[in-house]
Motif scaffolding. Structure first.
Motif, PDB file in Angstrom:
ATOM      1  N   LYS A 177       1.090   9.855  -0.171  1.00 48.86           N
ATOM      2  CA  LYS A 177       1.636   8.990  -1.229  1.00 48.86           C
ATOM      3  C   LYS A 177       2.868   8.220  -0.753  1.00 48.86           C
ATOM      4  O   LYS A 177       2.980   7.006  -0.948  1.00 48.86           O
ATOM      5  N   PHE A 178       3.786   8.932  -0.104  1.00 47.97           N
ATOM      6  CA  PHE A 178       5.035   8.279   0.304  1.00 47.97           C
ATOM      7  C   PHE A 178       4.907   7.551   1.637  1.00 47.97           C
ATOM      8  O   PHE A 178       5.685   6.636   1.919  1.00 47.97           O
ATOM      9  N   LYS A 179       3.945   7.950   2.460  1.00 46.95           N
ATOM     10  CA  LYS A 179       3.731   7.254   3.733  1.00 46.95           C
ATOM     11  C   LYS A 179       3.332   5.812   3.483  1.00 46.95           C
ATOM     12  O   LYS A 179       3.713   4.897   4.230  1.00 46.95           O
ATOM     13  N   SER A 180       2.574   5.606   2.404  1.00 47.28           N
ATOM     14  CA  SER A 180       2.114   4.249   2.085  1.00 47.28           C
ATOM     15  C   SER A 180       3.273   3.341   1.661  1.00 47.28           C
ATOM     16  O   SER A 180       3.109   2.123   1.570  1.00 47.28           O
ATOM     17  N   LYS A 181       4.439   3.937   1.389  1.00 44.32           N
ATOM     18  CA  LYS A 181       5.610   3.158   0.965  1.00 44.32           C
ATOM     19  C   LYS A 181       6.526   2.838   2.133  1.00 44.32           C
ATOM     20  O   LYS A 181       7.688   2.444   1.947  1.00 44.32           O
ATOM     21  N   ASP A 182       5.997   3.043   3.330  1.00 47.38           N
ATOM     22  CA  ASP A 182       6.715   2.662   4.548  1.00 47.38           C
ATOM     23  C   ASP A 182       8.076   3.349   4.664  1.00 47.38           C
ATOM     24  O   ASP A 182       9.085   2.723   5.003  1.00 47.38           O
ATOM     25  N   LEU A 183       8.100   4.665   4.370  1.00 45.07           N
ATOM     26  CA  LEU A 183       9.313   5.462   4.507  1.00 45.07           C
ATOM     27  C   LEU A 183       9.275   6.232   5.822  1.00 45.07           C
ATOM     28  O   LEU A 183       8.200   6.524   6.360  1.00 45.07           O
ATOM     29  N   SER A 184      10.425   6.604   6.333  1.00 42.04           N
ATOM     30  CA  SER A 184      10.468   7.439   7.538  1.00 42.04           C
ATOM     31  C   SER A 184      10.022   8.857   7.180  1.00 42.04           C
ATOM     32  O   SER A 184      10.063   9.267   6.011  1.00 42.04           O
ATOM     33  N   ASN A 185       9.629   9.618   8.180  1.00 43.51           N
ATOM     34  CA  ASN A 185       9.178  10.990   7.928  1.00 43.51           C
ATOM     35  C   ASN A 185      10.296  11.838   7.327  1.00 43.51           C
ATOM     36  O   ASN A 185      10.048  12.714   6.485  1.00 43.51           O
ATOM     37  N   GLN A 186      11.528  11.610   7.747  1.00 46.74           N
ATOM     38  CA  GLN A 186      12.645  12.365   7.186  1.00 46.74           C
ATOM     39  C   GLN A 186      12.830  12.017   5.711  1.00 46.74           C
ATOM     40  O   GLN A 186      13.068  12.900   4.875  1.00 46.74           O
ATOM     41  N   GLU A 187      12.709  10.727   5.375  1.00 43.86           N
ATOM     42  CA  GLU A 187      12.809  10.318   3.973  1.00 43.86           C
ATOM     43  C   GLU A 187      11.652  10.889   3.164  1.00 43.86           C
ATOM     44  O   GLU A 187      11.817  11.314   2.014  1.00 43.86           O
ATOM     45  N   ILE A 188      10.467  10.929   3.770  1.00 48.02           N
ATOM     46  CA  ILE A 188       9.295  11.476   3.075  1.00 48.02           C
ATOM     47  C   ILE A 188       9.515  12.954   2.761  1.00 48.02           C
ATOM     48  O   ILE A 188       9.204  13.424   1.660  1.00 48.02           O
ATOM     49  N   SER A 189      10.072  13.704   3.705  1.00 47.21           N
ATOM     50  CA  SER A 189      10.336  15.128   3.478  1.00 47.21           C
ATOM     51  C   SER A 189      11.253  15.331   2.281  1.00 47.21           C
ATOM     52  O   SER A 189      11.048  16.231   1.457  1.00 47.21           O
ATOM     53  N   GLU A 190      12.263  14.465   2.171  1.00 47.97           N
ATOM     54  CA  GLU A 190      13.184  14.569   1.037  1.00 47.97           C
ATOM     55  C   GLU A 190      12.471  14.265  -0.271  1.00 47.97           C
ATOM     56  O   GLU A 190      12.702  14.933  -1.292  1.00 47.97           O
ATOM     57  N   HIS A 191      11.584  13.262  -0.270  1.00 48.45           N
ATOM     58  CA  HIS A 191      10.834  12.908  -1.477  1.00 48.45           C
ATOM     59  C   HIS A 191       9.844  14.011  -1.856  1.00 48.45           C
ATOM     60  O   HIS A 191       9.650  14.289  -3.045  1.00 48.45           O
ATOM     61  N   ILE A 192       9.215  14.620  -0.868  1.00 47.76           N
ATOM     62  CA  ILE A 192       8.286  15.721  -1.157  1.00 47.76           C
ATOM     63  C   ILE A 192       9.031  16.847  -1.857  1.00 47.76           C
ATOM     64  O   ILE A 192       8.549  17.406  -2.858  1.00 47.76           O
ATOM     65  N   ALA A 193      10.222  17.185  -1.364  1.00 51.93           N
ATOM     66  CA  ALA A 193      11.002  18.268  -1.961  1.00 51.93           C
ATOM     67  C   ALA A 193      11.347  17.978  -3.413  1.00 51.93           C
ATOM     68  O   ALA A 193      11.424  18.895  -4.238  1.00 51.93           O
ATOM     69  N   GLU A 194      11.530  16.707  -3.735  1.00 52.11           N
ATOM     70  CA  GLU A 194      11.893  16.342  -5.099  1.00 52.11           C
ATOM     71  C   GLU A 194      10.692  16.233  -6.024  1.00 52.11           C
ATOM     72  O   GLU A 194      10.856  16.272  -7.252  1.00 52.11           O
ATOM     73  N   ASN A 195       9.492  16.107  -5.458  1.00 55.14           N
ATOM     74  CA  ASN A 195       8.333  15.754  -6.292  1.00 55.14           C
ATOM     75  C   ASN A 195       7.163  16.727  -6.211  1.00 55.14           C
ATOM     76  O   ASN A 195       6.084  16.428  -6.733  1.00 55.14           O
ATOM     77  N   LEU A 196       7.346  17.874  -5.568  1.00 55.19           N
ATOM     78  CA  LEU A 196       6.239  18.831  -5.504  1.00 55.19           C
ATOM     79  C   LEU A 196       5.724  19.139  -6.907  1.00 55.19           C
ATOM     80  O   LEU A 196       6.502  19.467  -7.815  1.00 55.19           O
TER      81      LEU A 196
END
Length: 633
Positions: free
Chosen positions: A201-220
């Motif tokens: 989901k977040f990879k498609s938004k052109d975010l870095s992997n570190q940013e994606i990890s932070e978003h995953i933690a907030e949205n599990l």
């Protein structure tokens, strides 16, 4: 209960909602969380004396820093051993750099168990060994913070084989076929899937992997993970889980079989298996503590949001009544009253057994856990006597005399402490008769309070499961006092069926009620019912659990509860006992009257709350018929 039955497990979870420095400033210590956890676990020591474990998660640590800590230990002193090791870390700081004990940031960075999230577990080894590997919390590790999982619980599942096969079908290779490993891997699988879904989901938004990890933690989507993982679980459970980044949950089974309570304010969220320990540890009133709704999960997000979410379809609430009778702490306000009610429900049967002769009857109890129920019995005896006194006084009319009035008013139940557990004797003697002689001295008796050949002796126990202690010890020592009649009263009904939800009662042949029913079948030339029930059980072995019926009920069906109680007394009474022996059990109606909100009575009725219960009952019966001394789950 005079014979030990083990209960599987208890949990204690603490989430600190403020930074560590807050507790240092307000309470004068950075050890606020770990000290409270120690208190919660010690106050629940009744729930597990074979082992314990503690896990802690630190929030927002820098990469390369350890953020999950765990200690486990076995044995009856496991809690002290674990917390001794934890406190040794702070003692070392005190010794080398005492000023740092006040420095919250430094402690969190350099000392283990200074995080915001704590999970403690107490274990009774009702299944599996008592090695360190069997102690919770269990840990599923990963380099991605949001894929780390810590699990501990009070539970037993009836369908581990099916769940294990599902994991294998997913391509996994679980290291053990146990319910704890299976549960952890089930949750872990869907945690991995949720991470993958969020990553895409977040990879498609052109975010870095570190940013994606932070978003995953907030949205599990924790609700989604738990719904998928628990969809096919059959059993009783209170399951606690911590994710590496800081989210946590406590999930309760849909029937509310196993207990779970929580308290929250602006400083902490606390979850335990026992309600009064929260009241004691945090000095809060009973109405501030809530029960986790069956089929729901209490979810505590890393950002501090807390709420219950429905995970599984609603089912009839069938909370375990044995918790109320014996296992849970009697200091709980409701349990205390229910145990008193259990004693009160027995008064009519007891009075009938002694032919209402209270003048020549002595009342007592064994063991100490039966004391509250005994208090309820005594209260009802006083009530009965007050009615008798009023009737006798009114019958005198105007012919009242001082001596007769004093005689009437002086009537009271004769309450004595008859048996005391003197020591837990350990015998190395292999000869049966010599060992029995040693066991017979486990209890000491109070002499001089029973009038030989005249008095009845009524002894209340909280439950009679196997009856071995009665036969080998208690009845013999009570008979030494010379009572005319010994009446043993159980505040629980006859235990007829195996448990499969976490209490150590899995072998049908161990139950004295089942032994009595089988003996009665032989007495009445109805042994064929055993073979017929066995054939029915074998024919159902391959059926889905939902289609299985409990064939063990047919063994008890030809006989009344009174007939089975009489046979139990016959089987348990040693030949040398001279007194008449009667055994009285609580009725099912009495149980329900005493514990109206905790209707899980499958031990006594065979009415299991989940389909897997009938399967376990039948398997236990098959094992009995085939001479296999093994568990049914």
């Amino acid at each position: 209960m005079s014979e030990a039955i083990k209960h599987e497990c208890g949990i204690a979870l603490i989430r600190l909602l403020k930074p560590l420095s807050f507790y240092q400033k307000k309470y004068g210590t950075n050890l606020y969380g770990i000290n409270k956890l120690y208190l919660l676990m010690e106050k629940q020591h009744n729930r597990g004396q074979d082992g314990a474990g503690v896990a802690n998660i630190k929030f927002d640590v820098t990469p390369g820093s350890r953020y999950i800590s765990r200690y486990r230990a076995t044995g009856s002193n496991a809690i002290k051993e674990i917390f001794g090791k934890i406190h040794a870390k702070f003692e070392e700081v005190q010794k080398r750099r005492p000023e740092k004990l006040q420095d919250s940031e430094w402690l969190k960075k350099h000392v283990a168990f200074t995080g915001e999230l704590f999970l403690g577990h107490l274990r009774y080894g009702t299944y599996g060994g008592n090695s360190i590997e069997n102690c919770h919390p269990f840990l599923r590790q990963n380099n991605w913070m949001t894929r780390n999982l810590v699990v501990a619980g009070n539970f037993n599942l009836t369908n581990v084989d099916e769940l294990f096969d599902q994991l294998v079908a997913l391509g996994q290779h679980p290291k053990e076929k146990t319910d704890t490993i299976t549960v952890m891997e089930k949750i872990g699988h869907f945690l991995d899937e949720e991470n993958e879904r969020q990553f895409r989901k977040f990879k498609s938004k052109d975010l870095s992997n570190q940013e994606i990890s932070e978003h995953i933690a907030e949205n599990l989507d924790i609700e989604r993970i738990l719904r998928d993982a628990s969809k096919y679980w059959d059993g009783g459970y209170t399951m606690a889980g911590l994710f590496g980044h800081g989210d946590t949950f406590v999930l309760r089974d849909p029937n509310g079989i196993r207990p779970a309570f929580y308290y929250m304010d602006d400083e902490v969220v606390v979850v335990t298996s026992e309600r009064p320990v929260i009241q004691t540890a945090f000095n809060v009133p009973i109405d501030a503590i809530r029960e986790i709704t069956p089929g729901h999960a209490l979810i505590i997000r890393k950002n501090g949001q807390v709420g219950e979410s429905k995970i599984l379809p609603l089912a009839e609430k069938r909370s375990c009544s044995f918790e109320r009778i014996y296992f849970s702490r009697g200091s709980d306000a409701d349990i205390y009253q229910e145990r008193k009610n259990l004693g009160s429900q027995l008064v009519s049967s007891v009075l009938k057994s002694v032919d209402y002769d209270l003048k020549n009857t002595v009342f007592s109890y064994i063991p100490n856990t039966a004391e509250v129920a005994f208090g309820g019995l005594v209260d009802s005896l006083h009530h009965y006597l007050n009615v008798v006194k009023r009737h006798e006084i009114m019958k005198m009319g105007n012919n009242v005399t001082e001596p007769r009035l004093s005689e009437i008013l002086f009537q009271h139940p004769r309450i004595e402490k008859i048996a005391i557990k003197d020591a837990k004797l350990r015998t190395f003697i292999t000869n049966d008769s010599s060992r029995d002689d040693m066991v017979a001295h486990v209890y000491d008796t109070t002499y001089g309070v029973v009038t030989r050949g005249i008095d009845n002796l009524v002894i209340l126990d909280d439950s009679i499961v196997r009856g071995t202690t009665l036969k080998q010890s208690i009845l013999r020592i009570l008979d030494r006092l010379g009572p005319k009649k010994i009446v043993v009263v159980s505040s629980a009904p006859q235990i007829r069926y195996p448990d499969c939800y976490g209490i150590d009662m899995a072998k049908l042949g161990d139950f004295i009620a089942f032994q009595a029913a089988v003996a009665l079948l032989h007495d009445h030339f109805k042994e064929n019912l055993l073979d017929e029930a066995y054939e029915k059980a074998k024919n159902q072995e391959e059926l889905p659990a939902a289609e299985i019926t409990n064939v063990v009920k047919e063994i008890y069906k030809p006989f009344t509860a009174e007939q089975i109680s009489e046979k139990i007394a016959e089987l348990l009474c040693p030949d040398e006992v001279k007194a008449e022996v009667q055994i009285i059990y609580q009725s099912i109606e009495g149980l329900h009257n005493a514990c109206p909100d905790n209707t899980g009575d499958w031990y006594f009725t065979g009415n299991y709350p989940t389909p897997g219960g009938n399967k376990v009952a039948n398997r236990s019966f098959i094992n009995y018929m085939e001479g296999k001394n093994v568990r049914a789950y």
